[in-house]
Motif scaffolding. Sequence first.
Motif, short mmCIF file in Angstrom:
data_model
loop_
_atom_site.label_atom_id
_atom_site.label_comp_id
_atom_site.label_asym_id
_atom_site.label_seq_id
_atom_site.Cartn_x
_atom_site.Cartn_y
_atom_site.Cartn_z
N ARG A 1 11.20 8.65 -13.89
CA ARG A 1 9.78 8.94 -14.09
C ARG A 1 9.08 9.34 -12.79
NH1 ARG A 1 10.46 4.13 -17.27
NH2 ARG A 1 9.58 2.87 -15.59
N MET A 2 9.85 9.46 -11.72
CA MET A 2 9.26 9.74 -10.40
C MET A 2 8.73 11.17 -10.34
SD MET A 2 8.91 8.09 -7.47
CE MET A 2 10.26 6.93 -7.41
N PRO A 3 7.52 11.37 -9.81
CA PRO A 3 7.01 12.74 -9.61
C PRO A 3 7.81 13.45 -8.52
CG PRO A 3 5.55 11.14 -8.58
CD PRO A 3 6.56 10.34 -9.37
N ASP A 4 7.58 14.75 -8.41
CA ASP A 4 8.31 15.52 -7.40
C ASP A 4 8.07 14.98 -6.00
OD1 ASP A 4 9.37 17.14 -9.35
OD2 ASP A 4 7.79 18.67 -9.17
N GLU A 5 6.87 14.49 -5.75
CA GLU A 5 6.55 13.92 -4.44
C GLU A 5 6.13 12.47 -4.65
OE1 GLU A 5 3.85 16.10 -2.07
OE2 GLU A 5 5.02 17.95 -2.13
N ALA A 6 6.89 11.56 -4.07
CA ALA A 6 6.62 10.13 -4.26
C ALA A 6 5.54 9.67 -3.30
CB ALA A 6 7.90 9.33 -4.02
N THR A 7 4.72 8.74 -3.78
CA THR A 7 3.74 8.08 -2.91
C THR A 7 4.41 6.88 -2.24
OG1 THR A 7 2.97 6.57 -4.63
CG2 THR A 7 1.92 8.75 -4.53
N GLN A 8 3.73 6.30 -1.26
CA GLN A 8 4.27 5.10 -0.62
C GLN A 8 4.39 3.98 -1.63
OE1 GLN A 8 5.38 4.82 2.72
NE2 GLN A 8 6.29 3.01 1.74
N ALA A 9 3.46 3.92 -2.60
CA ALA A 9 3.54 2.90 -3.64
C ALA A 9 4.81 3.07 -4.47
CB ALA A 9 2.30 2.96 -4.53
N ASP A 10 5.18 4.33 -4.77
CA ASP A 10 6.43 4.60 -5.50
C ASP A 10 7.63 4.10 -4.70
OD1 ASP A 10 5.11 5.89 -7.64
OD2 ASP A 10 5.09 7.79 -6.54
N VAL A 11 7.63 4.41 -3.42
CA VAL A 11 8.73 4.01 -2.54
C VAL A 11 8.83 2.49 -2.49
CG1 VAL A 11 9.61 4.02 -0.18
CG2 VAL A 11 8.59 6.10 -1.15
N ASN A 12 7.69 1.83 -2.31
CA ASN A 12 7.68 0.36 -2.23
C ASN A 12 8.20 -0.26 -3.52
OD1 ASN A 12 6.55 0.65 0.27
ND2 ASN A 12 4.46 0.11 -0.36
#
Length: 230
Positions: free
Chosen positions: A130-141
């Motif tokens: 479900r990850m967007p093409d560009e991950a945010t820091q929240a996604d990474v965390n």
Amino acid sequence: MSDDITVLVVDDDYHVASVHAGFVGRVPGFRVVGEAHTAAEALAETARLHPDLVLMDIYLPDGDGLDVTRTLLSRADAPAVIVVSAARDAASLRTAVQLGAVHYLVKPFGFADLADRLNAFREAHAQWGRMPDEATQADVNRIFGLLRGTASTPATVSPDTSRLAPTLRLVYEVVAATGPMSAVEVATAVGISRATAQRYLAQLEQSGLVRLDLRYGSTGRPEHRYSLRG
């Protein structure tokens, strides 16, 4: 079934590989697609089966599992790798982390330990989808928090075994995943002596958790085989 996370189990010991495969098969959402017992087999089976996840032993008869991991993770279609090994030295752990292994389990371990890591990986795997093409820091965390922590849905341990001593419970879980087994096979899988395995199996039998059956071979001497009761 098509949505299951596919797993290749790599271990030099056939019995241990079978136990680990049995553990994986008990976790919803995972499917074992093969086993490998050498470094060469691990590379060949990964190329043939394209598993999503590899459980990688380090001590292989023809090479080092960490070298195999290095090769696998350098490929464009690299699987994820969880290292499962009796190696406890800091160098092996450091190398596994540097290579990008998502986790490291020290043998012997029980079903609950592996299930926690698999459940965490399953949640992270779903997040990747479900990850967007560009991950945010929240996604990474969130992804790294899942992989480095434990699954939000913990493994369920049978109430009948939750109060057993750790090694005794591990013996029970090995029999649950693989049985019927002999005391020698249990000892090999768990990493204890035959006498210790026999003692634990007798205790489990007396507690009504496992059943002892006698299997007669060509010599006429019975072989003791242990399986779950019921």
